[in-house]
Design a protein around this motif. Structure first.
Motif: not given
Length: 325
Positions: A33, A155, A159, A197
């Motif tokens: 990320y 989130a 995910k 996360i």
């Protein structure tokens, strides 16, 4: 293992720096990320893209012609795209920006476009999914960061996303208008994503090899702090140490996610690791020294102060009346 990696403006100032960043990301599969800043200075007399956007929007807001200024910004991005050999056009994005500048969309919107556009380029170059921060980072109607809503939405959004680029520095209010953090706020975005996360590590890549024990502009060749606690870092950042945005600590501190400050131009160096608490004996008694101008310590002496009810409230009231934090 999951890592969030944030890169500052100096790390993404031109195509050559983009290539360094991509090499760093690709060297570790855990770096899934990515949080990019807007392009910084390419050389000492250069202008940061964020400052160019502020200047361009000020012209637009005053009702004057701003197309030439906006084209200069577009040239900066096209230079990066060409240098990376990408088949990518930002013409549509710049057309939307032009229209929104004419509509007086606000300086927050203007400033945020630096990260937004750099995020599009980064996602294309890496082959990662682009996630607009305005869709996953939220502020309330008063402009205060909405931690609960952001944590849930972010989130949920990430995910099932294996690899993503989320531009730093901005989010959106309930009416959809863009709201930015204070300058340097991409650090905060990285921290928010890391918490959402449940990352194992948040790497913050900049142009220095970690936190130094003191200001290198004052002391020659100060040593790098190898390990520092969130609390120590907060104190140093508050008192003027500017490697990391002072608000970037809070989201990861709650989750006890360590932060590693690293140097894009010297990725082999360990940098500084920021942790919740340390068990080992530190190398020095003093972690670091920082200074801040316009700061004062107040010392008050008064006979029988300890027996006077409400004295502390009166003192704080004087500070408040005089607009002193």
């Amino acid at each position: 293992m999951k890592k969030v990696v944030k890169f500052g403006g100096s790390s993404l100032a031109n195509a050559e720096q983009f290539q360094k960043v991509a090499d760093i990301i690709r060297a570790d599969e855990a770096r899934r990320y990515v949080i990019p800043s807007a392009p910084g200075k390419r050389f000492s007399s250069d202008i940061k893209v964020t400052d160019m956007l502020y200047e361009c929007y000020d012209i637009a807001e005053s009702g004057k012609k701003f197309t030439a200024k906006l084209d200069k910004i577009k040239e900066r991005y096209n230079e990066i795209i060409k240098g990376l050999g990408l088949e990518l056009s930002l013409d549509d994005e710049f057309q939307v920006i032009h229209e929104n500048f004419e509509k007086k969309a606000g300086s927050n919107y203007a400033a945020s476009r630096g990260e937004y556009l750099n995020g599009i380029i980064m996602a294309n170059y890496l082959g990662y999914e682009f996630v607009d921060a305005a869709e996953v980072i939220f502020f309330d109607e008063n402009g205060n960061f909405d931690e609960v809503k952001t944590d849930k939405k972010l989130a949920d959004r990430l995910k099932d996303t294996e690899k993503a680029v989320v531009p730093g520095f901005y989010g959106a209010k309930p009416d959809g208008s863009v709201k930015t953090f204070s300058r340097g706020g991409s650090d905060v975005t990285g921290s928010i994503v890391a918490k959402a996360i449940q990352a194992d590590l948040y790497e913050n890549w900049t142009d220095v090899s970690g936190f130094l024990v003191t200001d290198p502009r004052i002391i020659e060749n100060p040593e790098v702090i190898e390990t520092i606690t969130y609390r120590e870092l907060r104190e140093l950042a508050y008192m003027g140490a500017t490697v990391l945005h002072e608000d970037a600590i809070f989201p990861v501190r709650k989750a006890e996610i360590p932060i590693n400050i690293k140097n894009t131009n010297a990725p082999q160096e360990k940098g500084t690791l920021i942790v919740a608490h340390t068990c080992h004996k530190p190398k020095y008694t003093i972690t670091g020294i920082a200074g801040k101008k316009g700061f004062a310590a107040i010392n008050i002496e008064k006979d029988m102060m300890n027996a006077e009810i409400g004295f502390g409230r009166k003192v704080l009231g004087i500070f408040e009346e005089n607009d002193i934090s």
